[in-house]
Design an enzyme around this catalytic site. Sequence first.
Site, PDB file in Angstrom:
ATOM      1  CE1 TYR A 137      -3.680  -2.226   5.257  1.00  6.84           C
ATOM      2  CE2 TYR A 137      -3.167  -0.013   4.489  1.00  6.84           C
ATOM      3  CZ  TYR A 137      -3.554  -1.306   4.224  1.00  6.84           C
ATOM      4  OH  TYR A 137      -3.805  -1.683   2.932  1.00  6.84           O
ATOM      5  CB  SER A 184      -0.886   0.015   1.250  1.00  3.28           C
ATOM      6  OG  SER A 184      -1.511   1.281   1.378  1.00  3.28           O
TER       7      SER A 184
END
Lengths: 245, 442
Positions: free
Chosen positions: A151, A138
């Site tokens: 995250y 990501s």
Amino acid sequence: MRKILIVGATSTIAEQTARRFAANGDALFLTGRNEARLTAIADDLKVRGASTVATQVMDADDLKAHAPMIDAAEAALGGLDTVLIAYGTLPDQDSCTADPAAAVAAWHTNAVSVIALLTDIGNRFERQGHGTIAAISSVAGDRGRASNYVYGSAKAGLNAFLDGLRHRLFKAGVQVVTIRPGMVDTPMTADFDKGPLFASPEKVGADIHKAIEKGTAVCYTPGFWRLIMTVITSLPRAIFHRTGL
Amino acid sequence: MTAPSHPSWGRYPASQPARVQRPGARPSALPASDTPVLAYGNGRSYGDSCLNNDGMLLDMGSLDRFIAFDPATGVIECEAGVLLADILELVVPQGWFLPVTPGTQFVSVGGAIANDVHGKNHHVAGTFGCHVRELELLRSNGQTVVCTPEQNADLFAATVGGLGLTGLLTRATIALKRIEGPYMDVDTLRFANLDEFFDISAASDRDYEYTVAWVDCSARGTNLGRGWFMRANHKPALGQQPDPRKRGGPTFPFVTPVSMINPVTLRPLNTLYFRRKFKARSRDTQHYQPYFYPLDGIKHWNRAYGPNGFLQYQCVVPHADARTAVAELLERIAAAGAGSFLSVLKVFGDVQSPGLMSFPRPGVTLALDFPNRGRETFELLDALDDIVRAAGGAVYPAKDARMSAAAFREYFPNLERFQGFVDPAFSSNFWRRVTSTTTSPS
């Protein structure tokens, strides 16, 4: 014809990517947690032209399940030459802030379990002397930000792992593809207000397919995220700390 | 500022659902909702039949999976959110085609069934619903009902053309049609007036699978109803040919501040189009994409009608009075200086649809766009309704945003029977409007 293992095949991005492989007549082995959805996706990919589609229910958090699953995939497709790691969770930052166990669980799914899987697969591909390993990371891994750093840090750990794996497997002729999507309109982001930066899963799936076909080392998708993240990572802390990013 | 989510294609009326849900997998039961529910496919219905103001919309775009396809028989089963474009992309290279296709490929299978869409081959193939073998409905009483023309035939008939009101359509099985390749033999003829249109149409329906005409809706007097007649057949195999798919065409970039189609541009656009070819007749070979879907080449072309959107009007009038009624309609539109350059005339055949509420019926159909100019547009459309009602015709719900409840009852004599099959949890802006008992000012 590729022989592809997709771990987390019920993710919307994985499904869009798999449709591209299916249209090329590739063979696919799909894993996911939900059997009914795996079956529906497998039926669809067969209609779309996949030469073989096999499925296995697996929770990737269960590290002991990895090796038997990879064995089963190799047996079903007669070997493997491509792996796409597509699962992940987007934990709520507030619960990760409040609860150490939630932070660790987010790391377990998004980093630890992927590292376990790719260590095994990396060794197999090194021995066979070819293959492509792709993992969906990501843009959040490019810089830790208050809004989602648990995250983001798991993805940063994954990024560094993939960099090292790529370095090591270069000599063996194995390609490692790091995919860094920006914001994508999927069930993972269902609760977000969708602005113009959100990309469709079709677009992201097409980019991932292309990156795997070409063996691109690091693929930002859509491409403009490379520029955005360059700006964000080069912001001086004095300014960065005043932002709400 | 956020644009209203899930608009209709005409971008009129404005409507905001209270909640939108996008099922990730084929649901086995309806989601709980204390407001009326409606499925939203790809938003290509022009009016308000796909809108559910303050209600729950189920965005079916995520149910886009194929379930089975047999290339030997051409029978395809898929989820309701699959687009006709997706089917074509899959099946054309394998020698199959949609049995019936509307003028855009960007409609969902669920929408094609709920509106019982038709195409240029209506005179030989009937409606889309004529080719549906099976469908699955989730009803709010918790039942999952599989319907075919034989099994649960009543509910099947109510669902074909049932505007999504009989339950949630989750999957369907369609019988496709064999083709030899992606190309069409197209024959284009100019006609000088309505009489010539009727003559050419009568002479073409036997030998041509696809017939349709463009009419100049600004022409009057001796030119009334002039236009171009386009008739075509699938071309026999040519061998391997490149596939110039148009899915990635340009996008109309923004909603223009005023409609690009207006009284100033209307006549020149129509006249130019009528004069576009020097020869009165031409024959050529076209790929099926530009032939069937010329407007799909420009994404969001509906934005050209400006911020107030547009209304489409499609009616059918029975053969008996067709010549007079169509002439009257065209004269009325030309006199008002309204309309657009997207005016279409076609003779429907007499293939009976299984649908209880199906729009197509034997006669002549006329379809036009009208930029929304407020009161004058609505008054004109009411006047057109008077002509259609007097001729015993009907107006197409999929394209409507304004017909009165009284007109709707007249157009659809099976309404009462249909109401018995409507799922009480389902409704739409359209349905509330045409079943309202209070007369609203038009």
